[in-house]
Enzyme design. Structure first.
Site, PDB file in Angstrom:
ATOM      1  N   ARG A 110       0.864  -1.188   0.000  1.00  0.00           N
ATOM      2  CA  ARG A 110       0.000   0.000   0.000  1.00  0.00           C
ATOM      3  C   ARG A 110       0.895   1.232   0.000  1.00  0.00           C
ATOM      4  NH1 ARG A 110      -2.413   0.890   5.374  1.00  0.00           N
ATOM      5  NH2 ARG A 110      -1.112   2.747   5.389  1.00  0.00           N
ATOM      6  N   HIS A 166      -3.907   4.479   4.265  1.00  0.00           N
ATOM      7  CA  HIS A 166      -5.005   3.502   4.310  1.00  0.00           C
ATOM      8  C   HIS A 166      -6.258   4.108   3.689  1.00  0.00           C
ATOM      9  CE1 HIS A 166      -7.672   0.376   5.759  1.00  0.00           C
ATOM     10  NE2 HIS A 166      -8.429   1.300   6.328  1.00  0.00           N
ATOM     11  N   TYR A 226       3.450   6.025  11.177  1.00  0.00           N
ATOM     12  CA  TYR A 226       3.802   4.679  11.618  1.00  0.00           C
ATOM     13  C   TYR A 226       4.642   3.890  10.617  1.00  0.00           C
ATOM     14  CZ  TYR A 226      -0.475   3.794   8.883  1.00  0.00           C
ATOM     15  OH  TYR A 226      -1.423   3.771   7.897  1.00  0.00           O
TER      16      TYR A 226
END
Length: 364
Positions: free
Chosen positions: A256, A260, A269
């Site tokens: 990805r 998200h 993160y």
């Protein structure tokens, strides 16, 4: 005791677009390969526009497909008109290839029910986007059960991310699919991150594909950044399903590259070096390099493609923004096939409130 199970892994093109194995019989069909490439580019440019629309407040939260275009394009190119797609929220590429219009996708992410009322006959039996995690897996098994009972030679494809494979809904769906040998193909887009949860702590299983084994059917891994590999294995899995040979789980390993959703900030993160390395594996440049080396693609065709895709995307945005608003009561129209008499009072209360509001505006 080792928990590693040796499973098939398919890759035809390495990250530089070089062949690493013998191509299938269709591998020299450059009309097919350039079409797959064009579809991936269109998906990415639409994706960029959708993110921009969200950032400017013109649609709501949106789930980007950046870096995962090969999976959806391969699935979409292989589904027959009478097959059924049961998608999740990162399936823009598949939906576009099923005839869902770009403006319909924008309407959906803009909170408009018309975005799930697909007009193309190919997608009339496809399910709408599913946001709750993994619930669509069981829906797909329900559809597949109906197909099997009717004796039809059709298949169901349902998709999900790596995080969904930890949900009870997903595992229950695998169990019933294996027990009843249903004509369903589970495609797991293992993009390495379930929001902020990395794959390495998502599951103790070395692969997600091996979860199929516990349910009694075949699972395997595919390089999800290699559209040729995904195409080959989805084609095989769909053929099995249509001929009554039961379910298959394909774990497509991708990454990805974006957030998200547009409500997320992955820089909080994820390490920047990890993302930079993942960009070297992405699917569009990989296929582009292969096509160019095969003299099936060049810069002139690239620029013409980008211009055409941008034109299509802008036309869809214009249609979306000119769609107009629906009446307030439209929020109730697709809740029930027939509105229950017991809820009649609620509908009347809503209509009365709308009428009072409109009357108040008339006195302003």
């Amino acid at each position: 005791m080792s928990n590693r199970i040796e499973l098939p892994y398919t890759r035809f093109l390495d990250p530089e677009g070089r062949l690493v194995g013998e191509l299938p019989a269709w591998g020299d069909d450059f009309n097919l390969l350039t079409d797959l490439y064009r579809r991936m580019v269109l998906t990415r440019l639409f994706d960029q526009k959708a993110v921009a629309l969200q950032r400017t407040g013109r649609i709501g939260t949106y789930a980007p497909t950046l870096g995962q275009e090969a999976i959806g394009v391969a699935i979409g190119s292989l589904l027959r008109d009478d097959d059924v797609l049961v998608p999740y929220y990162r399936d823009t590429a598949v939906q576009l290839m099923r005839g869902v219009r770009m403006e319909e996708i924008l309407l959906y992410w803009g909170g408009d029910e018309r975005g799930s009322d697909f007009q193309d006959p190919r997608s009339k039996e496809d399910f709408p986007i599913c946001v709750p995690i993994a619930t669509q897996s069981l829906h797909a098994c329900g559809v597949a059960t109906a197909i099997k009972i009717r004796g039809q030679h059709r298949a169901v494809v349902t998709t999900c991310g790596d995080g969904a494979t930890s949900k009870g809904d997903f595992l229950e769906a695998l169990n019933v699919a294996g027990a009843w040998q249903l004509p369903v193909v589970f495609v797991v887009n293992n993009n390495q991150w379930a929001i902020s949860v990395p794959r390495r702590i998502q599951s103790g299983a070395p692969t997600l594909a091996q979860k199929a084994i516990g349910a009694g059917f075949h699972g395997e891994q595919v390089d999800g950044n290699d559209v040729l590999a995904v195409y080959d294995r989805v084609q095989w899995a769909l053929d099995r399903a249509r001929h009554g040979k039961g379910p298959v789980l394909l774990e497509c390993i991708s990454y990805r590259l974006g957030d998200h959703t547009t409500a997320d900030d992955a820089t909080r993160y994820r390490d920047a070096d990890e993302v930079k390395a993942a960009w070297q594996e992405e699917p569009i440049k990989r296929l582009q390099a292969f096509l160019a080396a095969s003299e099936a693609w060049d810069e002139g065709r690239e620029q013409a493609l980008i211009a055409d895709c941008q034109r299509q995307v802008q036309a869809a945005v214009d249609n979306f923004e000119n769609a107009g608003t629906q009446p307030v009561e439209a929020v109730l129209d697709h809740v029930y096939a027939r509105w229950p008499a017991a809820l009649g009072d609620q509908r009347e209360m809503l209509m009365e409130r709308v009428a009072r509001r409109e009357e108040g505006r008339g006195h302003e």
